[in-house]
Design an enzyme around this catalytic site. Structure first.
Site, PDB file in Angstrom:
ATOM      1  N   HIS A 132     -11.838  17.700  26.169  1.00 57.19           N
ATOM      2  CA  HIS A 132     -12.835  16.628  26.120  1.00 57.19           C
ATOM      3  C   HIS A 132     -12.226  15.298  26.539  1.00 57.19           C
ATOM      4  CE1 HIS A 132     -15.004  19.096  22.802  1.00 57.19           C
ATOM      5  NE2 HIS A 132     -15.793  19.079  23.854  1.00 57.19           N
ATOM      6  N   CYS A 147     -13.004  15.186  15.927  1.00 62.78           N
ATOM      7  CA  CYS A 147     -14.043  16.204  16.064  1.00 62.78           C
ATOM      8  C   CYS A 147     -14.579  16.718  14.742  1.00 62.78           C
ATOM      9  CB  CYS A 147     -13.540  17.348  16.920  1.00 62.78           C
ATOM     10  SG  CYS A 147     -12.097  18.127  16.256  1.00 62.78           S
TER      11      CYS A 147
HETATM   12  C1  CIR Z   1     -14.430  24.292  20.855  1.00 61.72           C
HETATM   13  O1  CIR Z   1     -13.779  24.768  21.781  1.00 61.72           O
HETATM   14  O2  CIR Z   1     -15.590  23.941  20.975  1.00 61.72           O
HETATM   15  C2  CIR Z   1     -13.756  24.157  19.510  1.00 61.72           C
HETATM   16  N1  CIR Z   1     -12.858  25.246  19.319  1.00 61.72           N
HETATM   17  C3  CIR Z   1     -13.024  22.841  19.404  1.00 61.72           C
HETATM   18  C4  CIR Z   1     -13.925  21.664  19.511  1.00 61.72           C
HETATM   19  C5  CIR Z   1     -13.195  20.375  19.310  1.00 61.72           C
HETATM   20  N2  CIR Z   1     -14.103  19.295  19.409  1.00 61.72           N
HETATM   21  C6  CIR Z   1     -13.752  18.048  19.653  1.00 61.72           C
HETATM   22  O3  CIR Z   1     -12.593  17.775  19.853  1.00 61.72           O
HETATM   23  N3  CIR Z   1     -14.707  17.145  19.729  1.00 61.72           N
END
Ligand code: CIR
Length: 269
Positions: free
Chosen positions: A172, A259
């Site tokens: 991201h 996140c």
């Molecule tokens: C994903 O790949 O969607 C999750 N394993 C990790 C998401 C992390 N989100 C973020 O950093 N905003």
């Protein structure tokens, strides 16, 4: 040029939405990270400590109902964008994550006006970095141009501009750049080469800590992972007040400190 006006006030006294770690966290989505065993029990403990860190930073923590069958449900940031004027329910790029959105939408409805992204557009909240009235939006494996266009239209009504940034070597945009204080960014520039940071006040991550750019600024503090000591030193040298947290198991799921938290600051507070 990046507008880094002081939006600290909009984060002070924030409520933070969180969600418990799913027992299935080890079946999470992964894009750039290599799958390694995750100690889910330890992840839950680290997540509880992280929630304590949010409280120490002055936030009120509100836990959403658990979603035990959704491996990535703990990563609430990706499901919505909350601006002082409006909440935007997002449409995560990974199909496996779309069922996480409903409960967030229900919670946000209590805080005021809510808009939603419609198919086929996708935006992950981890791709949205708000700096003042500008939303820097990562074009990534999760966030596409159609989602970005929808988001731009929704937020333009409230006086925000959207600025696209190409992201292709990390998950991201906020894996590569976050805000750590008034007018102050923390970045791994090599992952966002087309973002114009030349005239900005930027702390660069330490060269041997490429994953160290994800920091969570709340009020007077920055909640920050404990496993990036050289970048932490750079932050502390600039007067950033750190609250360190061990999020090793969350990191194995390709998550970071932003996140696991959806900060809400609305005029109703
Ligand atoms: C994903 O790949 O969607 C999750 N394993 C990790 C998401 C992390 N989100 C973020 O950093 N905003």
């Amino acid at each position: 040029m990046v507008d880094v006006s002081d939006d600290r006030l909009s984060f002070s006294n924030a409520s933070c939405l969180t969600r418990a770690v799913s027992p299935k966290l080890d079946r999470c989505e992964l894009t750039h990270a290599v799958r390694v065993p995750i100690d889910v029990e330890l992840a839950a403990k680290q997540h509880a400590d992280y929630e304590d860190a949010l409280r120490r930073a002055g936030a009120t923590v509100r836990r959403l109902d658990p979603l035990p069958d959704n491996p990535d449900g703990v990563f609430v940031e990706d499901t919505a964008l909350v601006l002082p004027e409006v909440g935007v329910i997002l449409r995560p790029g990974a199909a496996s994550r779309r069922a996480e959105v409903e409960s967030v939408a229900a919670a946000l409805a209590e805080y005021g006006a809510v808009r939603s992204l419609e198919p086929p557009g996708t935006v992950d909240g981890g791709d949205v970095l708000r700096v003042g009235r500008t939303l820097h939006v990562g074009i990534s494996s999760r966030t596409g141009r159609r989602g970005l266009a929808q988001l731009a239209e929704i937020v333009s009504e409230f006086g925000y501009e959207v600025s696209p940034v190409l992201v292709d070597r990390c998950l991201h945009l906020k894996s590569a750049v976050t805000q750590v204080g008034p007018g102050l960014l923390l970045a791994n520039r090599s992952w966002i080469p087309d973002m114009d940071l030349d005239t900005e006040d930027v702390i660069d991550v330490a060269p041997d800590e490429p994953d160290a750019a994800n920091a969570l600024w709340i009020g007077e503090h920055v909640v920050y992972p404990s496993n990036f000591p050289r970048t932490a030193e750079r932050l502390a040298d600039r007067g950033v007040r750190l609250i360190l947290v061990d999020v090793s198991e969350i990191q194995k799921a390709e998550g970071g400190v932003t996140c696991c938290c959806l900060p809400i600051s609305r005029p109703t507070e």
